[in-house]
Motif scaffolding. Structure first.
Motif, PDB file in Angstrom:
ATOM      1  N   SER A  46     -72.894 -35.536  61.408  1.00 60.18           N
ATOM      2  CA  SER A  46     -73.049 -35.104  60.022  1.00 60.18           C
ATOM      3  C   SER A  46     -72.314 -36.067  59.097  1.00 60.18           C
ATOM      4  CB  SER A  46     -72.478 -33.694  59.835  1.00 60.18           C
ATOM      5  OG  SER A  46     -71.113 -33.668  60.174  1.00 60.18           O
ATOM      6  N   GLY A  47     -73.036 -36.605  58.104  1.00 64.16           N
ATOM      7  CA  GLY A  47     -72.410 -37.462  57.109  1.00 64.16           C
ATOM      8  C   GLY A  47     -72.290 -38.904  57.541  1.00 64.16           C
ATOM      9  N   LEU A  48     -72.179 -39.781  56.563  1.00 61.19           N
ATOM     10  CA  LEU A  48     -72.112 -41.224  56.812  1.00 61.19           C
ATOM     11  C   LEU A  48     -70.856 -41.611  57.575  1.00 61.19           C
ATOM     12  CD1 LEU A  48     -73.346 -44.026  56.397  1.00 61.19           C
ATOM     13  CD2 LEU A  48     -72.247 -44.113  54.148  1.00 61.19           C
ATOM     14  N   SER A  49     -69.714 -41.021  57.234  1.00 60.11           N
ATOM     15  CA  SER A  49     -68.457 -41.387  57.896  1.00 60.11           C
ATOM     16  C   SER A  49     -68.505 -41.089  59.392  1.00 60.11           C
ATOM     17  CB  SER A  49     -67.282 -40.654  57.250  1.00 60.11           C
ATOM     18  OG  SER A  49     -67.111 -41.073  55.912  1.00 60.11           O
ATOM     19  N   ASN A  50     -69.004 -39.913  59.755  1.00 63.07           N
ATOM     20  CA  ASN A  50     -69.099 -39.556  61.172  1.00 63.07           C
ATOM     21  C   ASN A  50     -70.099 -40.440  61.903  1.00 63.07           C
ATOM     22  OD1 ASN A  50     -67.213 -37.499  60.989  1.00 63.07           O
ATOM     23  ND2 ASN A  50     -68.743 -35.942  60.502  1.00 63.07           N
ATOM     24  N   PHE A  51     -71.184 -40.784  61.214  1.00 56.83           N
ATOM     25  CA  PHE A  51     -72.175 -41.650  61.825  1.00 56.83           C
ATOM     26  C   PHE A  51     -71.588 -43.037  62.107  1.00 56.83           C
ATOM     27  CE2 PHE A  51     -75.579 -44.860  61.071  1.00 56.83           C
ATOM     28  CZ  PHE A  51     -76.280 -44.639  62.246  1.00 56.83           C
ATOM     29  N   LEU A  52     -70.858 -43.589  61.139  1.00 57.68           N
ATOM     30  CA  LEU A  52     -70.252 -44.906  61.329  1.00 57.68           C
ATOM     31  C   LEU A  52     -69.215 -44.871  62.449  1.00 57.68           C
ATOM     32  CD1 LEU A  52     -69.855 -46.032  57.602  1.00 57.68           C
ATOM     33  CD2 LEU A  52     -71.547 -46.835  59.261  1.00 57.68           C
ATOM     34  N   ALA A  53     -68.494 -43.755  62.562  1.00 54.92           N
ATOM     35  CA  ALA A  53     -67.524 -43.615  63.656  1.00 54.92           C
ATOM     36  C   ALA A  53     -68.223 -43.600  65.009  1.00 54.92           C
ATOM     37  CB  ALA A  53     -66.702 -42.337  63.464  1.00 54.92           C
ATOM     38  N   PHE A  54     -69.400 -42.987  65.063  1.00 56.33           N
ATOM     39  CA  PHE A  54     -70.145 -42.969  66.326  1.00 56.33           C
ATOM     40  C   PHE A  54     -70.640 -44.370  66.680  1.00 56.33           C
ATOM     41  CE2 PHE A  54     -74.067 -42.451  68.819  1.00 56.33           C
ATOM     42  CZ  PHE A  54     -73.527 -41.800  69.926  1.00 56.33           C
ATOM     43  N   THR A 241     -86.288 -43.500  54.980  1.00 53.41           N
ATOM     44  CA  THR A 241     -85.912 -42.418  55.885  1.00 53.41           C
ATOM     45  C   THR A 241     -84.398 -42.272  55.977  1.00 53.41           C
ATOM     46  OG1 THR A 241     -87.944 -42.562  57.182  1.00 53.41           O
ATOM     47  CG2 THR A 241     -86.032 -41.604  58.276  1.00 53.41           C
ATOM     48  N   SER A 242     -83.692 -43.389  56.003  1.00 53.59           N
ATOM     49  CA  SER A 242     -82.232 -43.358  56.029  1.00 53.59           C
ATOM     50  C   SER A 242     -81.695 -42.668  54.780  1.00 53.59           C
ATOM     51  CB  SER A 242     -81.685 -44.780  56.128  1.00 53.59           C
ATOM     52  OG  SER A 242     -80.277 -44.798  56.040  1.00 53.59           O
ATOM     53  N   ASN A 243     -82.210 -43.035  53.617  1.00 50.97           N
ATOM     54  CA  ASN A 243     -81.760 -42.420  52.360  1.00 50.97           C
ATOM     55  C   ASN A 243     -82.012 -40.919  52.344  1.00 50.97           C
ATOM     56  OD1 ASN A 243     -83.052 -45.252  50.441  1.00 50.97           O
ATOM     57  ND2 ASN A 243     -81.102 -45.033  51.505  1.00 50.97           N
ATOM     58  N   ILE A 244     -83.170 -40.513  52.834  1.00 47.02           N
ATOM     59  CA  ILE A 244     -83.527 -39.091  52.850  1.00 47.02           C
ATOM     60  C   ILE A 244     -82.664 -38.333  53.848  1.00 47.02           C
ATOM     61  CG2 ILE A 244     -85.380 -37.470  53.426  1.00 47.02           C
ATOM     62  CD1 ILE A 244     -87.325 -39.718  52.358  1.00 47.02           C
ATOM     63  N   THR A 245     -82.454 -38.927  55.032  1.00 52.14           N
ATOM     64  CA  THR A 245     -81.649 -38.275  56.066  1.00 52.14           C
ATOM     65  C   THR A 245     -80.214 -38.046  55.597  1.00 52.14           C
ATOM     66  OG1 THR A 245     -83.002 -39.277  57.795  1.00 52.14           O
ATOM     67  CG2 THR A 245     -80.829 -38.465  58.449  1.00 52.14           C
ATOM     68  N   LEU A 246     -79.681 -38.999  54.829  1.00 50.08           N
ATOM     69  CA  LEU A 246     -78.312 -38.875  54.335  1.00 50.08           C
ATOM     70  C   LEU A 246     -78.221 -38.027  53.069  1.00 50.08           C
ATOM     71  CD1 LEU A 246     -76.939 -42.466  55.006  1.00 50.08           C
ATOM     72  CD2 LEU A 246     -76.316 -40.355  56.187  1.00 50.08           C
ATOM     73  N   LEU A 248     -79.690 -38.437  50.006  1.00 52.17           N
ATOM     74  CA  LEU A 248     -79.787 -39.027  48.677  1.00 52.17           C
ATOM     75  C   LEU A 248     -80.994 -38.498  47.915  1.00 52.17           C
ATOM     76  CD1 LEU A 248     -77.745 -41.093  49.964  1.00 52.17           C
ATOM     77  CD2 LEU A 248     -78.833 -42.835  48.555  1.00 52.17           C
ATOM     78  N   TYR A 249     -82.085 -38.272  48.650  1.00 49.86           N
ATOM     79  CA  TYR A 249     -83.323 -37.799  48.031  1.00 49.86           C
ATOM     80  C   TYR A 249     -83.956 -36.751  48.928  1.00 49.86           C
ATOM     81  CZ  TYR A 249     -82.296 -42.027  45.476  1.00 49.86           C
ATOM     82  OH  TYR A 249     -81.644 -42.991  44.750  1.00 49.86           O
ATOM     83  N   GLY A 250     -84.788 -35.903  48.321  1.00 48.85           N
ATOM     84  CA  GLY A 250     -85.342 -34.771  49.039  1.00 48.85           C
ATOM     85  C   GLY A 250     -86.513 -35.090  49.936  1.00 48.85           C
ATOM     86  N   GLY A 251     -87.217 -36.196  49.676  1.00 46.31           N
ATOM     87  CA  GLY A 251     -88.380 -36.537  50.482  1.00 46.31           C
ATOM     88  C   GLY A 251     -88.971 -37.858  50.047  1.00 46.31           C
ATOM     89  N   TYR A 252     -90.018 -38.282  50.752  1.00 45.52           N
ATOM     90  CA  TYR A 252     -90.641 -39.568  50.447  1.00 45.52           C
ATOM     91  C   TYR A 252     -91.294 -39.564  49.064  1.00 45.52           C
ATOM     92  CZ  TYR A 252     -89.929 -40.286  55.425  1.00 45.52           C
ATOM     93  OH  TYR A 252     -89.352 -40.404  56.660  1.00 45.52           O
ATOM     94  N   ASP A 253     -91.805 -38.420  48.645  1.00 49.51           N
ATOM     95  CA  ASP A 253     -92.476 -38.367  47.354  1.00 49.51           C
ATOM     96  C   ASP A 253     -91.504 -38.356  46.185  1.00 49.51           C
ATOM     97  OD1 ASP A 253     -91.535 -35.885  48.018  1.00 49.51           O
ATOM     98  OD2 ASP A 253     -93.316 -34.780  47.387  1.00 49.51           O
ATOM     99  N   LEU A 277     -82.412 -42.566  63.652  1.00 47.00           N
ATOM    100  CA  LEU A 277     -83.367 -41.994  62.705  1.00 47.00           C
ATOM    101  C   LEU A 277     -84.716 -41.695  63.350  1.00 47.00           C
ATOM    102  CD1 LEU A 277     -82.593 -44.339  59.674  1.00 47.00           C
ATOM    103  CD2 LEU A 277     -81.933 -41.937  59.903  1.00 47.00           C
ATOM    104  N   SER A 278     -84.902 -42.141  64.592  1.00 47.38           N
ATOM    105  CA  SER A 278     -86.178 -41.964  65.305  1.00 47.38           C
ATOM    106  C   SER A 278     -87.341 -42.453  64.454  1.00 47.38           C
ATOM    107  CB  SER A 278     -86.379 -40.487  65.691  1.00 47.38           C
ATOM    108  OG  SER A 278     -85.377 -40.061  66.570  1.00 47.38           O
ATOM    109  N   ILE A 279     -87.218 -43.663  63.953  1.00 49.41           N
ATOM    110  CA  ILE A 279     -88.230 -44.221  63.055  1.00 49.41           C
ATOM    111  C   ILE A 279     -88.592 -45.634  63.508  1.00 49.41           C
ATOM    112  CG2 ILE A 279     -86.551 -45.212  61.416  1.00 49.41           C
ATOM    113  CD1 ILE A 279     -89.776 -43.431  60.388  1.00 49.41           C
ATOM    114  N   SER A 280     -89.830 -46.017  63.307  1.00 43.58           N
ATOM    115  CA  SER A 280     -90.263 -47.403  63.518  1.00 43.58           C
ATOM    116  C   SER A 280     -90.749 -47.934  62.184  1.00 43.58           C
ATOM    117  CB  SER A 280     -91.383 -47.473  64.553  1.00 43.58           C
ATOM    118  OG  SER A 280     -92.587 -46.930  64.017  1.00 43.58           O
TER     119      SER A 280
END
Length: 327
Positions: A46-54, A241-246, A248-253, A277-280
């Motif tokens: 959860s959150g950018l800080s925890n992700f960077l720690a991982f 997808t990264s921005n949405i996952t974190l 910043l925004y609610g969706g692609y639209d 992010l499970s994205i290509s």
């Protein structure tokens, strides 16, 4: 549309974010270290800080040259499977515990993996060596001096990444390092305008004199700064997808990519950290095309920006652009 065959470059992607869970499990087993969670839930942070720690924990499992070379080869294979013709890949040595003081060896090992991948027909990749925002100005200058002395052909650019909100203002701190990087012929990019607002982008332009910005999406909050990016044709390497996952925004639209594109800002689609992010890249193009009703020419224009804004050699750019015109 066939986004797999689309000639394109990936210009905002971190090697640290390209370890699949099975790769992490194998590295942990070799190191004799238990996984913090089940393999299926490894990236549940959860959150950018925890992700960077991982990411720090994961990269700390990489101890040997063959493991680094293997990571580079696996990256190139991933790009091949996504139809990527060229990649600027970001590597931040501060994440890699066993390589902090062995950066030349680290670069050499990565180069070996990328070279083997190219021999096997995978697309070329160049390294953007990145500072961490928490580093000092002296540490930044030290890294640039090392890269300048090394003159490794695989290293094409200096970058800076990390949590903007946590690190505070970093433009003035790294200005001298970036000045020296430019003097040495290194290209310059920086993460900005993600966890910080438009002021992070302004600092990257004013103090770091960057040629490209990773993220940059929050410039949408500052019309004057948007105009500056258009006037100076500073490209943004955006990762929706990264921005949405974190959050910043609610969706692609509702993501500002389309508003920035229509304003005339050079924008490209990228994946940032594709494994967690499970994205290509083809999926990312499809997400944006579907959300915004892109036709083929719009897709072609966005892919063109990924190529022209990349740090690829001019001959490779020209070849990719010819293929894109025929797509």
């Amino acid at each position: 549309m066939d986004f797999l065959s689309l000639p394109k470059a990936e210009i905002h992607i971190h090697l640290e974010g390209c370890f699949d869970p099975e790769d992490i499990e194998a590295l942990a087993k070799d190191a004799g270290v238990p996984l913090p969670r089940s393999r299926e839930n490894l990236y549940d942070t959860s959150g950018l800080s925890n992700f960077l720690a991982f990411l720090d924990w994961t990269c700390g499992l990489v101890r040997f040259r063959e493991q680094l070379a293997g990571a580079a080869y696996a990256f190139s294979r991933r790009m091949h499977l996504s139809g990527v013709r060229y990649a600027d890949v970001i590597v931040n040595p501060t994440h890699w515990t066993h390589w902090h003081h062995r950066i030349p060896d680290m670069i050499d090992a990565l180069d070996g993996g990328f070279a083997e991948a190219e021999e096997d027909g995978f697309a070329p990749a160049k390294l953007c060596i990145s500072l961490l925002r928490k580093q000092t100005s002296e540490q930044a200058i030290e890294l640039v001096e090392l890269l300048t002395a090394l003159k490794h052909p695989r290293v094409v650019a200096l970058s800076v990444d990390g949590n903007e909100a946590a690190a505070g203002r970093t433009g003035p701190r790294f200005a001298e390092a970036y000045r020296r990087a430019a003097q040495a012929g290194l290209r310059r990019t920086a993460h900005a305008g993600e966890s910080s607002g438009p002021e992070g982008v302004r600092d990257a332009l004013d103090f770091l004199r960057v040629e490209r910005i990773d993220h940059g999406v929050r410039v949408i909050e500052d019309a004057e700064l948007v105009k500056r990016l258009v006037d100076e044709q500073i490209a943004l390497g955006i990762t929706p997808t990264s921005n949405i996952t974190l959050g910043l925004y609610g969706g692609y639209d509702s993501h500002p990519f389309e508003a920035l594109r229509k304003a005339g800002v050079p924008v490209s689609v990228n994946t940032d950290d594709p494994s967690p992010l499970s994205i290509s890249l083809p999926q990312e193009y499809a997400n944006m095309a579907n959300a915004n009703g892109w036709d083929k020419e719009t897709v072609r224009a966005v892919a063109r920006t990924s190529i022209t804004a990349s740090f690829a050699e001019p001959e490779l750019k020209a070849s990719m652009l010819r293929d894109l015109a025929d797509w």
